[in-house]
Design an enzyme around this catalytic site. Structure first.
Site, PDB file in Angstrom:
ATOM      1  N   LYS A   1       0.841  -1.209   0.000  1.00  0.00           N
ATOM      2  CA  LYS A   1       0.000   0.000   0.000  1.00  0.00           C
ATOM      3  C   LYS A   1       0.874   1.255   0.000  1.00  0.00           C
ATOM      4  CE  LYS A   1      -3.686  -2.553   2.215  1.00  0.00           C
ATOM      5  NZ  LYS A   1      -4.315  -2.998   3.469  1.00  0.00           N
TER       6      LYS A   1
ATOM      7  N   ASP B   1     -10.670   2.419   4.103  1.00  0.00           N
ATOM      8  CA  ASP B   1     -11.029   1.002   3.950  1.00  0.00           C
ATOM      9  C   ASP B   1     -12.546   0.849   3.811  1.00  0.00           C
ATOM     10  OD1 ASP B   1      -9.030  -0.815   3.702  1.00  0.00           O
ATOM     11  OD2 ASP B   1      -8.777  -1.204   5.850  1.00  0.00           O
TER      12      ASP B   1
ATOM     13  N   GLN C   1      -3.956  -1.701   9.975  1.00  0.00           N
ATOM     14  CA  GLN C   1      -3.831  -3.020   9.350  1.00  0.00           C
ATOM     15  C   GLN C   1      -4.185  -4.117  10.346  1.00  0.00           C
ATOM     16  OE1 GLN C   1      -2.953  -3.548   5.964  1.00  0.00           O
ATOM     17  NE2 GLN C   1      -3.701  -5.571   6.468  1.00  0.00           N
TER      18      GLN C   1
END
Ligand code: NAP
Length: 285
Positions: free
Chosen positions: A54, A121, A98
């Protein structure tokens, strides 16, 4: 008949390229450069790989990456404090905690501390509420990537029979909500669905996110259907989807391979969400 294979890798590359161009134009016009903060707690190797990819994608897109790595024994309060700082920092457009986090940290609960405006997200309860109510907000990346694949192949969703196999918060439920928002007629299947094969045969658009290798047989597919295989199963034969690809490709009109179908879209949509979050923040200020 042999289906057209959807090249998710190529489409994801195009989306990322578009984001890069739009970021450059946005900054040139005086917009604040988008920034994505990733928070990694502990040393889960898979989580570290995801975060690194990412961050790499950010660098390529011209998005500022803020990488925060905390020790495996970091107290939960330290993560809470960091999320608070990132929420208040105008240079940070998007925040990503994460998962999984170490056992002493309730990762899913902590994600609820991320404000919806920075939830790139798109998976917090608030973002889920915005999605189901059809209100503006950041949409979950994998489901949004699925819609993008269908859109770029001009698959008509209005009035289409869409069947989604799987009802997870990560994929099944949000992709169902997005298909409904596109005016498809959506059926959601799960492990208790009676006669799954018969339900799948109705589908003009079949999205499978069950995590069961080759669950969907070729004769479960309506001729000409668009088949999106989200499954990523590590088997003795390597990475396998939830659809029997060799059989399905002979019946479907369009189909995603595994790998190289849905997978690459997730990070591409994360980049797009980060840009959208930066633009929306600018409009609010
Ligand atoms: P999950 O949380 O395990 O959910 C699986 C869903 O499938 C559940 O709703 C389950 O039903 C249903 N299911 C399982 N076996 C079934 C069967 N035999 N018949 C009908 N339904 C069945 O999985 P997930 O997180 O959504 O992920 C699904 C797959 O997509 C996995 O292979 C995952 O690795 C992959 N994935 C890929 C990406 C990507 O490409 N970027 C992103 C996310 C996930 P119940 O609810 O009744 O248990």
């Amino acid at each position: 008949m042999s289906a057209t294979i959807i090249d998710g890798k190529a489409i994801a590359h195009r989306v990322r390229e578009e984001v890069r161009e739009q970021v450059a134009a946005w900054v040139k016009d005086g917009g604040r450069r988008p920034g994505l903060a990733t928070v990694l707690v502990g040393d889960d190797p898979a989580a570290a790989v995801y975060v690194a990819s990412k961050q790499r994608a950010c660098a390529e897109a011209g998005i500022t990456g803020f990488s925060h790595e905390l020790a495996a024994d970091a107290p939960e309060q330290q993560v809470v404090d960091l999320l608070g700082e990132l929420a208040a920092d105008p240079a940070v457009s998007g925040i990503l905690l994460q998962l999984p986090t170490p056992d002493h940290i309730d990762g899913p609960r902590l994600t609820t501390l991320i404000p919806a405006a920075k939830d790139v997200d798109g998976l917090t309860p608030l973002s889920t509420g915005l999605l189901t109510k059809g209100l503006p907000g950041l949409r979950p990346c994998t489901p949004a990537g699925i819609i993008e694949l269908l859109r770029r192949h001009d698959v008509g969703l209005q009035g289409a029979e869409a069947v989604v196999v799987g009802r997870s918060d990560l994929v099944g439920k949000p992709v169902s909500a997005l298909l409904l928002a596109e005016n498809a007629t959506v059926t959601i299947c799960h492990s208790r669905t009676r006669d799954l094969a018969e339900v799948c045969r109705r589908a003009d658009v079949l999205v499978v996110a069950a995590g069961q290798p080759r669950l969907i047989a070729g004769d479960w597919i309506k001729p000409g259907a668009a088949v999106i295989d989200v499954g990523m199963n590590r088997t003795d034969d390597g990475l396998t989807g939830d659809v029997d690809f060799a059989a399905a490709v002979e019946v479907a009109g369009l189909i995603t391979p595994v790998p190289g179908g849905v997978g690459p879209m997730t990070i591409a949509m994360l980049m797009r969400n980060t840009l959208d979050a930066a633009r929306a923040a600018d409009e609010r200020s």
